[in-house]
Design an enzyme around this catalytic site. Structure first.
Site, PDB file in Angstrom:
ATOM      1  N   CYS A 117      43.056  40.372  34.280  1.00  0.00           N
ATOM      2  CA  CYS A 117      42.529  39.007  34.133  1.00  0.00           C
ATOM      3  C   CYS A 117      41.015  38.998  34.277  1.00  0.00           C
ATOM      4  CB  CYS A 117      43.200  38.105  35.170  1.00  0.00           C
ATOM      5  SG  CYS A 117      42.765  36.367  35.048  1.00  0.00           S
ATOM      6  N   CYS A 118      40.498  39.651  35.334  1.00  0.00           N
ATOM      7  CA  CYS A 118      39.043  39.714  35.520  1.00  0.00           C
ATOM      8  C   CYS A 118      38.388  40.460  34.363  1.00  0.00           C
ATOM      9  CB  CYS A 118      38.697  40.425  36.827  1.00  0.00           C
ATOM     10  SG  CYS A 118      38.884  39.419  38.306  1.00  0.00           S
ATOM     11  N   CYS A 200      37.333  32.256  41.277  1.00  0.00           N
ATOM     12  CA  CYS A 200      38.326  31.388  40.643  1.00  0.00           C
ATOM     13  C   CYS A 200      39.296  30.815  41.697  1.00  0.00           C
ATOM     14  CB  CYS A 200      39.120  32.167  39.621  1.00  0.00           C
ATOM     15  SG  CYS A 200      38.114  32.844  38.291  1.00  0.00           S
ATOM     16  N   CYS A 203      42.320  32.803  43.167  1.00  0.00           N
ATOM     17  CA  CYS A 203      42.004  34.077  43.826  1.00  0.00           C
ATOM     18  C   CYS A 203      40.997  33.928  44.957  1.00  0.00           C
ATOM     19  CB  CYS A 203      41.450  35.071  42.807  1.00  0.00           C
ATOM     20  SG  CYS A 203      42.564  35.390  41.430  1.00  0.00           S
ATOM     21  N   CYS A 222      35.097  41.960  41.129  1.00  0.00           N
ATOM     22  CA  CYS A 222      35.844  41.635  39.916  1.00  0.00           C
ATOM     23  C   CYS A 222      35.573  42.641  38.809  1.00  0.00           C
ATOM     24  CB  CYS A 222      35.472  40.241  39.426  1.00  0.00           C
ATOM     25  SG  CYS A 222      33.720  40.066  39.043  1.00  0.00           S
TER      26      CYS A 222
HETATM   27  S1  SF4 Z   1      39.155  35.939  39.844  1.00  0.00           S
HETATM   28 FE1  SF4 Z   1      41.371  35.658  39.494  1.00  0.00          FE
HETATM   29  S2  SF4 Z   1      41.605  33.997  37.979  1.00  0.00           S
HETATM   30 FE2  SF4 Z   1      39.428  34.671  37.980  1.00  0.00          FE
HETATM   31  S3  SF4 Z   1      39.280  36.123  36.309  1.00  0.00           S
HETATM   32 FE3  SF4 Z   1      39.691  37.324  38.180  1.00  0.00          FE
HETATM   33  S4  SF4 Z   1      41.942  37.472  38.368  1.00  0.00           S
HETATM   34 FE4  SF4 Z   1      41.475  35.900  36.821  1.00  0.00          FE
END
Ligand code: SF4
Length: 231
Positions: A117-118, A200, A203, A222
């Site tokens: 995701c990151c 985010c 998280c 991240c």
């Molecule tokens: S912090 Fe969490 S929601 Fe944001 S991009 Fe990374 S994994 Fe995705």
């Protein structure tokens, strides 16, 4: 806390020959001087990255160049307070704000895990944007976490092939708070609710330093700053 060694498998771009000498000169320079050097050296090819945690870096940067480009990564999962902070900053400084978004159908933490995701929502969009730039400015500070303890004021971002400028790298938490108070700097309201570091919504928990980020997972970064350094 132990920090896993980083695996830099990708090819890296060679560091410019001039960078070590300038990095030594700027190592302990005031943030304003570092930013003045950066805007003079890179002009319109400079990007300031802002997480919308607070406006300290943006406030410093626009004093050096009111028209400097500021980039915000809108992952699609931010707190409403963070998006509102972005709107407030843009209104106060009339920012040249560039909002970087993931590609349609990008990986998400629910389906693909936080690392994917990151990578899709932060690292990928930033990498694509920085591919056309000469240097970027970050608010990274050594005091934030063990993973940042080795950062310098001026570095070679070898993975992306551009200069990385960290004007407040030596600032303590107290230095940040003092600057905010003295310059009436806009803060994300979550800072007053115990969030030292704001990422985010899914998280991020309240916590000191970066302890609230991916809490309990062992992750501290991240990926934006997990690239080979030089200079
Ligand atoms: S912090 Fe969490 S929601 Fe944001 S991009 Fe990374 S994994 Fe995705």
């Amino acid at each position: 806390m132990s920090v896993a060694p980083l695996d830099f498998g990708a090819p890296v771009a060679p560091r410019p020959a001039w960078l070590p000498a300038v990095a030594a000169e700027l190592a302990d320079a005031p943030a304003a001087d570092v930013l003045a050097w950066a805007v003079t050296t890179f002009g319109a090819a400079l990007t300031v990255a802002c997480s919308m945690q607070d406006a300290v870096l943006v406030d410093l940067a626009v004093r050096a160049d009111p028209g400097v480009e500021v980039a915000f990564l809108d992952t699609g999962f931010h707190f409403p307070e963070t998006l509102e902070t972005a709107r407030r900053l843009q209104a106060r400084y009339r920012l040249k704000l560039v909002t970087l978004r993931p590609e349609p159908g990008a990986a998400s933490f629910r389906a693909n895990g936080t690392e994917a995701c990151c990578a899709a929502r932060k690292v990928g969009p930033l990498d694509r944007h920085l591919a056309g730039r000469a240097a970027w400015v970050t608010g990274l500070r050594r005091a934030e976490s063990p993973s940042r303890a080795g950062a310098a004021t001026l570095e070679w971002d070898a993975g992306r092939g551009l200069v990385k400028v960290n004007p407040i790298v030596a600032w303590s938490d107290d230095d940040v708070e003092r600057y905010i108070a003295e310059h009436d700097v806009i803060m994300n309201p979550l800072r007053d609710k115990g969030f030292d570091s704001i990422g985010c919504a899914p998280c991020t928990l309240p916590g000191s330093g970066r302890s609230g980020r991916w809490a309990g997972s062992g992750r501290l970064e991240c990926g934006l700053h997990l690239v080979p350094r030089g200079g």
